[in-house]
Design an enzyme around this catalytic site. Structure first.
Site, PDB file in Angstrom:
ATOM      1  N   CYS A  75       1.045  -1.468  -0.173  1.00 60.83           N
ATOM      2  CA  CYS A  75       0.025   0.449   0.048  1.00 60.83           C
ATOM      3  C   CYS A  75       1.235   1.079  -0.031  1.00 60.83           C
ATOM      4  O   CYS A  75       1.830   1.087   0.958  1.00 60.83           O
ATOM      5  CB  CYS A  75      -0.795   0.212   1.262  1.00 60.83           C
ATOM      6  N   CYS A 189      -0.912   3.584  -6.197  1.00 58.89           N
ATOM      7  CA  CYS A 189      -1.744   2.871  -5.299  1.00 58.89           C
ATOM      8  C   CYS A 189      -1.759   1.771  -6.307  1.00 58.89           C
ATOM      9  O   CYS A 189      -2.392   1.105  -7.254  1.00 58.89           O
ATOM     10  CB  CYS A 189      -3.163   4.067  -5.552  1.00 58.89           C
TER      11      CYS A 189
END
Ligand code: DGL
Length: 265
Positions: A75, A189
């Protein structure tokens, strides 16, 4: 190091699967524990303080429970905010995921790069630093999209992405002054590589998308080089911090991709 000690992948949701895939391609029999912090999802709209308070504590509990040989923070939001704190707190090797600005700068011919991440990621000083070190001669345009994160989650829960909705988010980059010159987009992302086909379909022809997944997989392989692995891959485990309706739909999709069980923390 016991050969069954897993690699633990951590994300707010399903995005980290875009990092699991290239890792498993290099380490096909590695035990995988995939953790989605569904109770904390989404991260991208949270403050730095909220992420910094949540992620190290949660990873501490996860390390206790699953005893991984290595943790991948799959992440960008969590990594660009909390990587240092997690490394300081845990006695396990930690690999972070940070925007792939260096490989993007290496291939951009127009010297104009788009960084597509969450709002929290694209405003981080960590990103300023990557730009200064690796893309100082490029125009780097940034856009934070919460909608694409939701679209990727919904896709894994069985809802096909709307091309118009995806195009609207890409317009957040291409619509900026100078945006028409973008030839390379950093998927900053981990959810976004899951939509790469959908994005390519609505992006101007020839635009390249790059992400950190393949580089992280190589880093994990290098850090675990020489360690023992099982002869046959054990079933991958899916761990969720909340099991609601959407998570059950996602778990059903992932059952077809080798995650035989879903458990809550
Ligand atoms: N997948 C995450 C990232 O790489 C964050 C998505 C979210 O929870 O907003 O930044």
């Amino acid at each position: 190091m016991h050969d069954t000690a897993p690699i633990l992948f951590f994300d707010s949701g399903v995005g980290g699967l875009s990092v699991v895939a290239p890792t498993v391609a290099l380490l096909p029999t590695a035990g995988i524990v995939y953790v989605a912090d569904s109770a904390g999802f989404p991260y991208g709209t949270k403050s730095e303080g909220e992420i910094a308070a949540r992620v190290p504590a949660l990873l501490g509990r996860l390390a206790e429970r699953y005893r991984p040989r290595l943790i991948v923070i799959a992440c960008n939001t969590a990594s660009t905010i909390a990587l240092g704190a997690v490394r300081a707190a845990l006695d396990v090797p930690i690999v972070g995921t940070v925007p792939a600005i260096k490989p993007a700068a290496a291939i951009s011919r127009t010297r104009t790069i788009g960084v597509l991440g969450t709002a929290a990621t694209v405003r981080q000083p960590y990103v300023d630093d990557l730009v200064a070190r690796f893309a100082a001669d490029c125009t780097v345009l940034r856009y934070g999209s919460a909608a694409l994160v939701e679209i990727a989650e919904a896709a894994l829960a069985g809802e096909a992405p709307s091309p118009d909705a995806v195009a609207t988010e890409l317009a957040g980059l291409f619509g900026q002054p100078g945006g028409v010159r973008i030839d390379t987009i950093v998927n900053a992302c981990t959810h976004f590589p899951l939509l790469e086909g959908d994005m390519t379909a609505v992006a101007p022809p020839g635009v390249a998308f790059v992400d950190g997944g393949p580089g992280i997989a190589r880093r994990v392989a290098a850090l675990t080089h020489g360690q023992a692995w099982p002869a046959v891959a054990p079933p991958a485990r899916l761990v969720l911090t909340r099991l609601g309706e959407r998570e059950r739909a996602i778990a059903a999709t992932l059952a077809d991709r080798g995650f035989a069980s879903a458990e809550t923390l």
